[in-house]
Design an enzyme around this catalytic site. Structure first.
Site: not given
Ligand code: NAP
Ligand code: F7E
Length: 325
Positions: A12, A14, A16, A64, A130, A132, A154, A158, A189
């Site tokens: 919560i 995070g 989302d 968790l 995801s 991913e 990661y 998933k 974010r």
């Molecule tokens: P986020 O901002 O990184 O938030 C992650 C949440 O998970 C935070 O509340 C964090 O708590 C909690 N968490 C991490 N490690 C934990 C642990 N060991 N035990 C309990 N809680 C833990 O992620 P988000 O972007 O909101 O994404 C939400 C979910 O959707 C995640 O599962 C992510 O993998 C998935 N997802 C995200 C995206 C995207 O683009 N954003 C896309 C596809 C899937 P703390 O505050 O305590 O660290």
């Molecule tokens: O990277 C490139 C990097 O870390 C996006 C998570 O929410 O979405 C997210 O994962 C792209 C990658 O997100 C930098 O190599 C270049 O190709 O923003 P990102 P991600 O890896 O796509 C998916 C759907 C999730 O599920 C995940 O939880 O950007 N890139 N230069 C970089 N990325 C980062 N972080 N930093 C750089 O400097």
């Protein structure tokens, strides 16, 4: 007036989790959130996204990594819906610590499903899958039938969560679904993700607080949408008659370079002057392109994204320019 629904959200704190809480409160849900102890102890830094909601939601401390703590809360709350968003969500970090990523993401999901089965079988379950999972893509636009090919611990975690969710649905008749969400962003974010890294760096450069922005692979392409649109899809999935899995994205793809170019120009700057390459930011196995085919969600959930790429980039940059002033 119908019965007030109870929702329990992991993750919560995070991005989302915060938007979903706002949505559910608007829909008159009673919202409970699982937060880990460390976050409760560091309220200013860890609870910033839900600070404005703290008097409207109920926070429960659990981990968790502990089945017992999850069971206790599910028994106490008896939620109608669980949104399991908690995860180690940073792909790059999953290469540094595969073990804890797999442990938290796979076991955490398994504990919740198992607790639902044994103690609250009527609870509906949403799993945060995801894009991913598609990793090295096997089709140019990915849908619910595209083969998975994860490229990181990661992504693997998933896929495992997706399979656990499917198996609990089929074996124990639990209303459990996975949303296969493509990248979604917002001014909330985390700073480690590339979009926020760019928008915050642009803001700091604009205010003279930073000189350069170091990036890795700027040719990577993603399907970026707005988080507020995506949490709506999560809720919709749990309101259907049948539990189904859905791909959620925009169908449009842009490179990291496109994002940076537009972000700098929003601040009246030329990206070419500020971007530097750092090879340490390259990943051992990269996901080069991701692009969603969200037809199923459009047809069955009547869902579609409302925020365009340009609007998203501008919103993030303008918010960060205010934030870093
Ligand atoms: P986020 O901002 O990184 O938030 C992650 C949440 O998970 C935070 O509340 C964090 O708590 C909690 N968490 C991490 N490690 C934990 C642990 N060991 N035990 C309990 N809680 C833990 O992620 P988000 O972007 O909101 O994404 C939400 C979910 O959707 C995640 O599962 C992510 O993998 C998935 N997802 C995200 C995206 C995207 O683009 N954003 C896309 C596809 C899937 P703390 O505050 O305590 O660290
Ligand atoms: O990277 C490139 C990097 O870390 C996006 C998570 O929410 O979405 C997210 O994962 C792209 C990658 O997100 C930098 O190599 C270049 O190709 O923003 P990102 P991600 O890896 O796509 C998916 C759907 C999730 O599920 C995940 O939880 O950007 N890139 N230069 C970089 N990325 C980062 N972080 N930093 C750089 O400097």
């Amino acid at each position: 007036m119908g019965k007030i629904k109870k929702a329990l959200i992991t993750g919560i704190t995070g991005q989302d989790g915060s938007y979903l809480s706002e949505l559910l409160l608007k829909k008159n849900y009673k919202v409970y959130g699982i937060v880990r102890r460390v976050a409760l102890e560091d309220e200013t830094h860890r609870l910033w996204r839900i600070k404005h909601l703290l008097n409207k939601i109920e926070i429960k401390s659990a981990s968790l990594e502990s089945y017992a703590s999850i069971v206790k809360i599910i028994q106490q709350v008896r939620p109608d819906e669980i949104y399991h968003l908690g995860a180690q969500s940073f792909v790059a970090y999953s290469f540094e610590d595969e073990f804890s990523t797999l442990n938290t993401n796979i076991n955490g999901t398994h504990y919740i499903l198992s607790a639902i089965k044994d103690f609250s079988p009527k609870t509906k379950f949403y799993f945060a899958g995801s894009s991913e999972m598609f990793g090295k893509v096997q089709k140019s636009r990915q849908d619910e039938n595209t083969r998975f090919y994860p490229r990181s611990a990661y992504g693997i975690s998933k896929v495992a969560g997706f399979e656990l969710t499917r198996n609990y649905r089929e074996a124990y008749n639990i209303f459990a679904c996975t949303g296969i969400l493509f990248n979604h962003e917002s001014p909330r974010r985390g700073f480690e993700f590339v979009t926020r890294k760019i928008s915050s760096s642009v803001a700091k450069i604009k205010h003279g607080k930073q000189n350069y922005l170091y990036l890795g692979n700027i040719n990577a392409k993603r399907d970026w949408g707005h988080a507020r649109d995506y949490v709506k899809a999560m809720w919709l999935m749990l309101q259907q008659k049948k539990p189904l899995d859905f791909v959620i994205g925009t169908g449009k793809m842009h490179s990291v370079k496109d994002f940076a170019k537009l972000a700098f120009s929003t601040a009246g700057l030329n990206y070419k002057k500020y971007i530097r390459f750092n090879k340490k930011l390259l990943r051992p196995a990269e996901v080069e392109t991701l692009r969603a085919n969200y037809n199923k969600a459009n047809k069955l959930l009547k869902w579609k994204p409302t925020v365009k790429f340009n609007q998203l980039v501008k919103e993030m940059v303008l918010e960060d320019i205010k934030f870093f002033k």
